[in-house]
Design a protein around this motif. Structure first.
Motif: not given
Length: 192
Positions: A133-140
């Motif tokens: 599980p994790g999250e998607i960052l707004p930018e790399p």
């Protein structure tokens, strides 16, 4: 030393799987380039089964398959089984995903890895599925890894997959979890 065919044409995936399977004494080998198995399953596990069984039957040898990808909750699980085909390059896949999440507050996601091992007759003898599980960052962020790694953030470690050392990623990743679950079963098998 038993030979096990890795149901992929990707040498990078073979190298990654070898790290997890090193203790078994198996000789891993890529499937022949001209042997294509259609991934028609609706889930990662169905596709792993199809690939392992298809390669095993076609070659009359043990085969192991991995099907994995990213599932984003706000996108109904997309890109899911289409993770590698979401666009034509890693950068384009990341850009598409970030564009689809623009303005979205739910950035929760998970990487999924399904593994299946088939005997030479094509019967699946062991399978598992690992999640991270994790999250998607707004930018790399970060320069390591591949694919969606620069935008996949693991809150417990405070890093994206691309910011982790390889050993850190192996320990927490979906593939690491799946192989951790699979290893006791593989060690109990006698391949012949």
């Amino acid at each position: 030393m038993p030979t096990v065919i890795v149901a992929t044409g990707n040498p990078g995936k073979l190298k990654e799987m070898q790290v997890y399977l090193d203790d078994l004494g198996w000789q891993l080998q890529l499937k022949p380039e001209d042997l294509d198995i259609d991934e028609t399953g609706a889930t990662f596990l169905e596709n792993a089964r199809l690939k392992a069984a298809g390669v095993a039957k076609a070659l009359g040898q043990w085969a192991i398959a991995d099907d994995s990808g990213l599932a984003v909750n706000a996108l109904g699980g997309a890109p899911g089984i289409y993770s590698a085909r979401y666009a034509d390059s890693d950068r384009a896949r990341i850009d598409r995903l970030l564009g689809e999440l623009a303005g979205c507050s739910d950035r929760s996601a998970q990487f999924v890895c399904a593994l299946a091992l088939a005997n030479p007759q094509g019967d699946i003898v062991v399978e598992t599925e690992g999640l991270c599980p994790g999250e998607i960052l707004p930018e790399p962020r970060g320069s390591g890894g591949f694919g969606y790694d620069p935008i996949f953030y693991v809150p417990d470690l405070g890093k994206s997959f691309a910011e982790m050392l390889p050993q850190q990623k192996e320990a927490v990743s979906h593939r690491g979890v799946a192989f951790g679950q699979l290893m006791p079963h593989l060690k109990a098998l006698t391949l012949g």
